[in-house]
Design an enzyme around this catalytic site. Structure first.
Site, PDB file in Angstrom:
ATOM      1  N   THR A 137     -14.104  34.753  -6.389  1.00  0.00           N
ATOM      2  CA  THR A 137     -13.573  35.007  -7.870  1.00  0.00           C
ATOM      3  C   THR A 137     -12.373  36.021  -7.813  1.00  0.00           C
ATOM      4  O   THR A 137     -12.298  36.696  -6.395  1.00  0.00           O
ATOM      5  CB  THR A 137     -14.705  35.624  -8.634  1.00  0.00           C
ATOM      6  N   SER A 175     -22.049  33.340 -16.980  1.00  0.00           N
ATOM      7  CA  SER A 175     -21.314  34.066 -15.805  1.00  0.00           C
ATOM      8  C   SER A 175     -21.600  35.458 -15.579  1.00  0.00           C
ATOM      9  O   SER A 175     -22.664  36.015 -16.490  1.00  0.00           O
ATOM     10  CB  SER A 175     -19.836  33.906 -16.094  1.00  0.00           C
ATOM     11  N   GLY A 211     -17.450  38.520  -6.586  1.00  0.00           N
ATOM     12  CA  GLY A 211     -18.641  38.760  -5.948  1.00  0.00           C
ATOM     13  C   GLY A 211     -19.822  38.018  -6.649  1.00  0.00           C
ATOM     14  O   GLY A 211     -20.872  38.416  -6.315  1.00  0.00           O
TER      15      GLY A 211
HETATM   16  N1  GLY Z   1     -19.007  32.033 -10.773  1.00  0.00           N
HETATM   17  C1  GLY Z   1     -19.268  33.138 -10.734  1.00  0.00           C
HETATM   18  C2  GLY Z   1     -19.396  33.765 -12.220  1.00  0.00           C
HETATM   19  O1  GLY Z   1     -18.807  33.303 -13.041  1.00  0.00           O
HETATM   20  O2  GLY Z   1     -20.218  34.671 -12.539  1.00  0.00           O
END
Ligand code: GLY
Length: 581
Positions: A393, A464, A485
């Protein structure tokens, strides 16, 4: 009520995780960050505006918008589109994310939710195999894991509502279009990580064509990364706005690529996507106001719950980085991440007890259950499931001269998402739907356990951990932070905030300091290098199980101080940049 549910949930988790948890295969080098020496840690100082990102070209593009009179939102939009070109492992238009804005211009604090949604044909058992157990290949490595992308809708909405009005969308997209069309030299973190990730991308011919040399090997440092189809797609967005992406030929091609690869996304799914403006989660910590991301990100709720628990401990009297300090941080993390697993999901589908979880009374009860000398054993019976490695991310922070601030975190989930570039679009597609819980008690790629609140469903947004956050004092931003992370995002943001607010550390030192992470399950503390031997011995003596590495995070942050704007690109990412002016 919460505590009774807690006992039931732990028992359920033990049974179901033992049945379902499958270790995630590491896809890139392990995150073994060691902090630089103190005299090598310096914030970048600027007077008028600052953009801090994980990739230097995009930071420069955002800073240039500020220099030309744009506000923080204009700069964030230009940066966000640029990173889809310059940092495609996480910057994207084929994924989604969250933006928290403090708009001094409009006297408003808002959160823009541009999380991906599940296609309309999604069923709750979509990620189960024939044996009824979670099949991680379906959510992580197949087109079934592709969520309807939200980034284009989110960035265009942000510009329309909170931009300065001085720049058109096309003007802000222009640098990204030129970089995609003319190419850029692969460098820094992209060059460091592409070779290891490349075998996953090479499954997809349209992807391999972009990221490989003529001999079929992955691009290396200095090689030109040219993305002509992506330039054309960005050009269509520049001309038609988000309709150029969600309707017409691009949408047809995106849906076709997903369906050809075995997924279920349709052009109608794309047409009906919309980003949502939400009220941020608000907390108060030692006289500072915390603004962070609400559901469907767990980030704000978990962050505020942890800060509320910690507010009752005299952290300033404990040494930063000492065993007593880190012990209470770990215990706060454990409790808040446990609540994440049990209660949180898409607010359109789940009535989560957000007010209770973020209340000071609840935090007081949680705090009372912490033994200052011993780790609370939450799950003696569980085997450790390592969190997936990798900076999947990306986060950037922007502040302008007028006091506007933007904290933006967006993602494709895994590095390069599912790895599939939709033929003829240049758009790398996400595998965000792995953030759903495949079955109650199962975990995602980050080892995060979930229950019914986060099961897949049509049009639903997966829970998320992304936590773009702005800290305010007397209504004005003092810290803008966030991180990639996965599960480690929220604990990273917590530690940056505690280092700045409790220990008055310079933001660069606060970001560079070693971090640790506990997410309730598995019951282990993930640690970076750099803690003293005394600290590690102290934590072990209290019963904490310490495991290296913690995995990659990158808290690209800005502090607003009487001495100017201080930018802190995270030293964990080669090429992270603070571009000030
Ligand atoms: N894909 C990682 C999150 O959205 O936490």
């Amino acid at each position: 009520m919460l505590l009774r549910a807690e006992r039931r949930s732990i028992a359920a988790a033990i049974l179901l995780i033992v049945a379902f948890c499958l270790p995630a295969a590491a896809q890139e080098r392990r995150g073994t960050y060691t902090p630089p020496p103190a005299d090598a840690i310096h914030a970048v100082v600027a007077e008028h505006g600052m953009v801090v990102t994980q990739e230097r070209i995009a930071a420069g593009i955002g800073a240039d918008v500020l220099r030309r009179g744009g506000n923080a939102v204009d700069a964030a939009v230009a940066t966000g589109f640029a990173m889809a070109v310059t940092y495609p492992r996480a910057g994207n238009i084929g994924g989604g994310g969250f933006m928290v804005i403090h708009s001094a211009d409009k006297h408003e604090d808002v959160a823009i939710d541009y999380r991906e949604t599940a296609p309309a044909a999604t069923k709750p058992d979509i990620f189960l195999g024939a044996d009824g157990k979670p099949d991680i290949a379906k959510s992580r490595d197949s087109a079934l894991g592709v969520g309807v992308p939200g980034t284009v809708a989110g960035l265009t909405l942000a510009l329309e509502k909170y931009g300065s009005g001085k720049f058109t969308l096309g003007e802000l997209l222009q640098p990204a279009i030129e970089l995609a069309r003319n190419g850029l030299a692969l460098a820094d973190d992209m060059a460091d990580t592409l070779p290891a990730i490349y075998p996953r991308l090479a499954h997809w011919p349209a992807t391999a064509r972009i990221f490989s040399r003529a001999d079929g090997s992955p691009l290396r440092e200095g090689d030109a990364l040219v993305q002509k189809d992506l330039a054309a797609t960005l050009g269509a967005i520049a001309e038609q706005g988000s309709r150029g992406f969600y309707e017409g030929p691009i949408a047809e091609k995106l849906a076709k690529a997903v369906r050809d690869a075995g997924g279920i996304m349709t052009p109608d799914d794309l047409k009906s996507y919309s980003a949502v403006i939400r009220a941020p989660v608000r907390g108060n910590y030692r006289g500072y106001d915390i603004l962070s991301m609400p559901l469907p990100s767990s980030g704000g709720v978990v962050l505020v719950e942890m800060l509320n628990i910690l507010e009752g401990f005299p952290l300033a009297d404990m040494k930063q980085g000492s065993a007593p300090e880190l012990h209470v941080l770990i215990e706060a993390m454990k409790r808040a991440y446990a609540d994440r697993a049990r209660y949180l999901g898409d607010p359109a589908f789940v009535n989560a007890p957000v007010v209770a979880l973020t209340s000071k009374d609840y935090a007081a009860k949680q705090r009372a259950s912490i033994d200052l000398d011993r780790a609370t054993p939450w799950t003696d019976a569980l085997s450790a499931v390592p969190p997936r490695e990798g900076s999947n991310t990306t986060h950037f922070s922007v502040v302008d001269s007028l006091g506007n601030a933007v904290s933006n975190t967006y993602t494709l989930n895994f590095p390069y998402g599912v790895g599939l570039v939709a033929e003829g679009t240049g758009v790398l597609l996400n595998n965000e739907l792995d953030d759903f819980t495949a079955a109650p008690g199962a975990s995602n790629a980050f080892g995060l356990v979930g229950f019914e609140a986060n099961l897949p469903g049509p049009g639903k947004r997966p829970l998320s951990s992304m936590s773009p956050t702005i800290v305010l004092k007397d209504g004005k931003p003092v810290l803008v932070t966030g991180s990639p992370g996965g599960s480690r995002i929220i604990s990273t943001v917590l530690q940056v905030i505690v280092n700045v607010l409790d220990y008055h550390m310079d933001v660069a030192a606060a970001v560079a300091a070693p971090r640790l992470h506990h997410q309730w399950l598995p019951d282990e503390v993930r640690i970076e290098r750099g803690f003293s031997e005394d600290t590690l011995a102290g934590l072990k003596a209290m019963g904490h199980q310490l495991i290296e590495p913690m995995g990659q995070t990158s808290a690209n942050s800005i502090a607003v101080t009487p001495n100017g704007l201080l930018g802190a690109p995270d030293p964990r990412t080669r090429g992270a940049e603070a571009a000030g002016q």
